[in-house]
Enzyme design. Structure first.
Site, PDB file in Angstrom:
ATOM      1  N   HIS A  26       8.728  65.142   8.564  1.00  0.00           N
ATOM      2  CA  HIS A  26       9.176  66.228   9.845  1.00  0.00           C
ATOM      3  C   HIS A  26      10.242  65.569  10.692  1.00  0.00           C
ATOM      4  O   HIS A  26      10.994  65.473  11.161  1.00  0.00           O
ATOM      5  CB  HIS A  26       7.723  66.262  10.439  1.00  0.00           C
ATOM      6  CG  HIS A  26       7.716  65.413  11.574  1.00  0.00           C
ATOM      7  ND1 HIS A  26       6.407  64.710  10.659  1.00  0.00           N
ATOM      8  CD2 HIS A  26       7.500  64.874  12.496  1.00  0.00           C
ATOM      9  CE1 HIS A  26       5.858  64.018  11.185  1.00  0.00           C
ATOM     10  NE2 HIS A  26       6.972  63.818  13.120  1.00  0.00           N
ATOM     11  N   GLU A  35       4.073  53.907  18.636  1.00  0.00           N
ATOM     12  CA  GLU A  35       3.389  54.397  19.220  1.00  0.00           C
ATOM     13  C   GLU A  35       1.987  53.750  19.471  1.00  0.00           C
ATOM     14  O   GLU A  35       1.903  52.945  19.379  1.00  0.00           O
ATOM     15  CB  GLU A  35       2.597  55.377  17.502  1.00  0.00           C
ATOM     16  CG  GLU A  35       3.496  56.169  16.725  1.00  0.00           C
ATOM     17  CD  GLU A  35       2.528  56.760  16.048  1.00  0.00           C
ATOM     18  OE1 GLU A  35       2.326  58.125  16.597  1.00  0.00           O
ATOM     19  OE2 GLU A  35       1.868  56.386  14.735  1.00  0.00           O
ATOM     20  N   LYS A  58      13.823  65.803  13.555  1.00  0.00           N
ATOM     21  CA  LYS A  58      13.864  65.467  14.587  1.00  0.00           C
ATOM     22  C   LYS A  58      15.735  65.516  14.956  1.00  0.00           C
ATOM     23  O   LYS A  58      16.548  65.334  14.587  1.00  0.00           O
ATOM     24  CB  LYS A  58      13.158  64.284  15.285  1.00  0.00           C
ATOM     25  CG  LYS A  58      11.941  64.240  15.057  1.00  0.00           C
ATOM     26  CD  LYS A  58      11.461  62.948  15.424  1.00  0.00           C
ATOM     27  CE  LYS A  58       9.997  62.412  14.774  1.00  0.00           C
ATOM     28  NZ  LYS A  58       9.098  62.826  16.036  1.00  0.00           N
ATOM     29  N   ASP A 113       1.740  55.545   5.658  1.00  0.00           N
ATOM     30  CA  ASP A 113       1.791  56.798   5.893  1.00  0.00           C
ATOM     31  C   ASP A 113       3.146  57.048   7.460  1.00  0.00           C
ATOM     32  O   ASP A 113       3.131  58.180   7.116  1.00  0.00           O
ATOM     33  CB  ASP A 113       0.852  56.252   7.698  1.00  0.00           C
ATOM     34  CG  ASP A 113       0.462  57.651   8.180  1.00  0.00           C
ATOM     35  OD1 ASP A 113       0.438  58.669   8.033  1.00  0.00           O
ATOM     36  OD2 ASP A 113       0.672  57.420   9.751  1.00  0.00           O
ATOM     37  N   ARG A 149     -10.168  79.624   4.358  1.00  0.00           N
ATOM     38  CA  ARG A 149     -11.262  79.876   3.789  1.00  0.00           C
ATOM     39  C   ARG A 149     -12.401  80.086   4.606  1.00  0.00           C
ATOM     40  O   ARG A 149     -13.000  81.334   4.549  1.00  0.00           O
ATOM     41  CB  ARG A 149     -11.987  78.601   3.270  1.00  0.00           C
ATOM     42  CG  ARG A 149     -12.734  79.529   1.968  1.00  0.00           C
ATOM     43  CD  ARG A 149     -13.281  78.029   0.890  1.00  0.00           C
ATOM     44  NE  ARG A 149     -13.870  76.934   2.266  1.00  0.00           N
ATOM     45  CZ  ARG A 149     -13.970  76.099   1.475  1.00  0.00           C
ATOM     46  NH1 ARG A 149     -14.164  75.615  -0.197  1.00  0.00           N
ATOM     47  NH2 ARG A 149     -14.431  74.789   2.142  1.00  0.00           N
ATOM     48  N   HIS A 157       8.706  58.701   6.144  1.00  0.00           N
ATOM     49  CA  HIS A 157       9.352  58.659   7.496  1.00  0.00           C
ATOM     50  C   HIS A 157      10.651  57.310   7.564  1.00  0.00           C
ATOM     51  O   HIS A 157      11.861  57.504   7.498  1.00  0.00           O
ATOM     52  CB  HIS A 157       8.285  58.670   8.523  1.00  0.00           C
ATOM     53  CG  HIS A 157       7.175  59.340   9.057  1.00  0.00           C
ATOM     54  ND1 HIS A 157       7.814  60.995   8.539  1.00  0.00           N
ATOM     55  CD2 HIS A 157       6.414  59.426   8.758  1.00  0.00           C
ATOM     56  CE1 HIS A 157       7.009  61.675   8.675  1.00  0.00           C
ATOM     57  NE2 HIS A 157       5.968  61.216   9.155  1.00  0.00           N
TER      58      HIS A 157
HETATM   59  C1  BG6 Z   1       3.025  61.032  10.723  1.00  0.00           C
HETATM   60  C2  BG6 Z   1       1.255  60.917  10.844  1.00  0.00           C
HETATM   61  O1  BG6 Z   1       3.060  62.086  10.305  1.00  0.00           O
HETATM   62  O2  BG6 Z   1       3.756  61.134  11.873  1.00  0.00           O
HETATM   63  C3  BG6 Z   1       1.614  59.711  11.968  1.00  0.00           C
HETATM   64  O3  BG6 Z   1       1.143  60.701  10.300  1.00  0.00           O
HETATM   65  C4  BG6 Z   1       2.233  59.423  12.799  1.00  0.00           C
HETATM   66  O4  BG6 Z   1       0.262  58.948  11.836  1.00  0.00           O
HETATM   67  C5  BG6 Z   1       3.264  61.157  12.994  1.00  0.00           C
HETATM   68  O5  BG6 Z   1       1.530  59.478  14.462  1.00  0.00           O
HETATM   69  C6  BG6 Z   1       4.218  60.218  14.011  1.00  0.00           C
HETATM   70  O6  BG6 Z   1       4.800  61.487  14.209  1.00  0.00           O
HETATM   71  P1  BG6 Z   1       5.795  61.636  15.576  1.00  0.00           P
HETATM   72  O7  BG6 Z   1       6.638  62.752  15.724  1.00  0.00           O
HETATM   73  O8  BG6 Z   1       5.150  61.517  16.550  1.00  0.00           O
HETATM   74  O9  BG6 Z   1       6.888  60.181  15.826  1.00  0.00           O
END
Ligand code: BG6
Length: 487
Positions: A178, A216, A182, A235, A51, A240
């Site tokens: 994503h 994490e 990996k 999340d 925007r 994932h």
């Molecule tokens: C994201 C989550 O999809 O993946 C985050 O929303 C998380 O909370 C992240 O920290 C972790 O991704 P990676 O690649 O750092 O393991």
């Protein structure tokens, strides 16, 4: 071993939300790395859109800064970076109005591969999709890329799928997870399906259990408002972790083809049993006290009464022939002891031990490390070297991907850049299909509804720990133990 770069066709990639965090951290620096690798054809263009008013030069400055911040080790000699920046353009649009769309339509070429990356809130997906067609921006083969969160429950995911389906065919929709980009995750498929060694053992007869840990060290500070509405289940687990579980548990697809792979993953999701409340532990991190104090989860989320989990551990059962009786334990959380993600396939005991040294014996474990130090280790038992009788010891057969590639690891493409190149190639194998996402929510929804109905609160845990004590019990009570969380 030199990694090969397969060129892609010339493209126009439009990034909606180009000034947002994901674009700055991942998408734009990732594209620069692909450019450095020689994969971006010279006639390709990357068109930022958002925007805010900005001209091409302003956007180029923005991207140069993002690259300097997030790719400090990449080659940034003036000329190369300059050449890359020449591929960048910016056209402001109003996702909900008419502003900018005619300009965008006049700018985007229709005779090259077109990709539109929706790096925006899902509430804008429908508006953008509609305008891409309404203003004649998109051609018949245009691809759209959408980000998670893809809905927050089954109903909202269905609604999103229906909205996108009004404007694009499933073969044009790339739902990013994503984790599928990996290196190690893809290697999981290579190891399983390109070797004869593992397949005969890959079942409940030989595998005692599977552990999937995504730990994490970061908290949710900075994105507390989003996170507090989702929690670890929405999340991380619904997407994932579920994808990792599917790749481990699925049957061999008849070939490495998008629908063949996704059909097999879908079958796994359908076979997941409902999870009993006693098989789940939720946690929430406390404040760190002492010399370097850090806020608690509730403070980070700015919600003192929050019952959202920043940690979850669960025992999952897959009701099919291959996995009946082999539990999959999943665990993920923020502010844990280390940033470490690992899949561990823990094999059963030998049927009968011929050695007296029972104590030295350990089960074989195939450990697949997603990060850091991507690689695989197979632990095997050998005789302890030297005299002193037949004593057993465990040694790792170690394969670090970075070493095997002859690189220091920084050259392994990041998940995002790899996936964006797959979009340009038109390969959907590593993207989630609409029915997969819906099936994942269908399994997750009743679990979350159960907590809400019972008014359950997560258990507190200390930052820098392995999560709440109860998570340890989840395995102890089955006579098993979690693998240590370490880098
Ligand atoms: C994201 C989550 O999809 O993946 C985050 O929303 C998380 O909370 C992240 O920290 C972790 O991704 P990676 O690649 O750092 O393991």
């Amino acid at each position: 071993m030199v990694s090969r770069v397969i060129p892609v066709d010339p493209f126009d990639l439009v990034i909606f939300g180009a000034t947002g965090d994901l674009a700055r951290r991942k998408i734009l620096p990732g594209l620069y790395r692909r450019y450095l690798a020689g994969q971006v054809p010279e006639t390709s263009r990357i068109i930022g859109s958002a925007r805010s008013e900005m001209d091409h030069a302003g956007f180029r400055d923005f991207v140069a800064e993002a690259i300097a911040e997030f790719l400090p080790k990449a080659r940034q000699d003036g000329q190369t970076l300059q050449r890359f920046l020449e591929h960048l353009h910016y056209i402001p649009v109003d996702a909900r109005g008419d502003g900018g769309w005619a300009e965008l339509a006049g700018f985007v070429r229709r005779d090259v591969v077109q990709a539109f990356y929706f790096s925006v809130a899902p509430s804008l997906f429908g508006d953008i999709a509609e305008r891409l067609h309404g203003y004649g921006v998109a051609n018949a083969e245009a691809r759209i890329v959408v980000e998670k969160p893809f809905g927050r429950d089954l109903d909202s995911a269905k609604a999103l799928n229906a909205t996108l389906a009004l404007h694009f065919a499933e073969s044009q929709i790339y739902r990013i997870d994503h984790y599928l980009g990996k290196e190690t995750v893809q290697n999981l498929m290579a190891v399983r399906f390109a070797n004869i060694l593992f397949e005969p053992l890959w079942n409940a007869r030989h595998v005692d259990h599977v552990q999937i840990t995504v730990a994490e060290t970061v908290g949710v500070g900075g994105r507390g408002a989003y996170y507090d509405k989702s929690g670890a289940m929405r999340d991380m687990v619904q997407n994932h972790m579920m994808q990792l579980l599917c790749l481990i548990a699925m049957e061999a697809p008849y070939r490495f083809d998008p629908d063949a792979v996704r059909d097999e993953k879908l079958k796994v999701i359908h076979a997941l049993q409902p999870v009993r409340p006693e098989d789940i532990v939720r946690g929430q991190y406390r404040a760190r006290t002492g010399v370097t104090p850090e806020p608690s989860y509730a403070e980070d989320a700015e919600n003192p009464a929050s019952t959202t989990e920043s940690f979850i551990a669960m025992k999952v059962a897959i009701a099919n022939w291959r996995w009946k009786g082999t539990p999959f334990y999943l665990r993920t959380g923020k502010k844990l002891r280390a940033r470490a993600s690992e899949i561990a396939i823990v094999f059963k005991e030998v049927p009968h031990s011929i050695f007296e040294d029972e104590e030295g014996w350990r089960e074989n474990v195939l450990s697949i490390r997603l990060q850091p130090n991507e690689g695989m280790t197979l632990s095997v038992m050998i005789k302890e070297p030297g005299p002193g009788g037949m004593r057993l010891t465990e040694v790792p057969l170690d394969m670090s991907f970075a070493e095997a590639l002859g690189e220091d690891g920084t050259d392994i493409p990041d998940a995002y850049e790899r996936l964006i190149m797959d979009v340009i190639r038109g390969n959907q194998t590593l993207f989630m299909r609409g029915d997969e996402v819906e099936a994942a929510w269908a399994w997750t929804d009743p679990i979350i509804a159960g907590w809400e109905a019972r008014g359950e609160k997560p258990k507190p845990y200390d930052p820098g720990s392995s999560g709440p004590e109860d998570a340890l019990m989840l395995l102890h009570r089955d006579g098993r133990r979690w693998r240590e969380i370490r880098e």
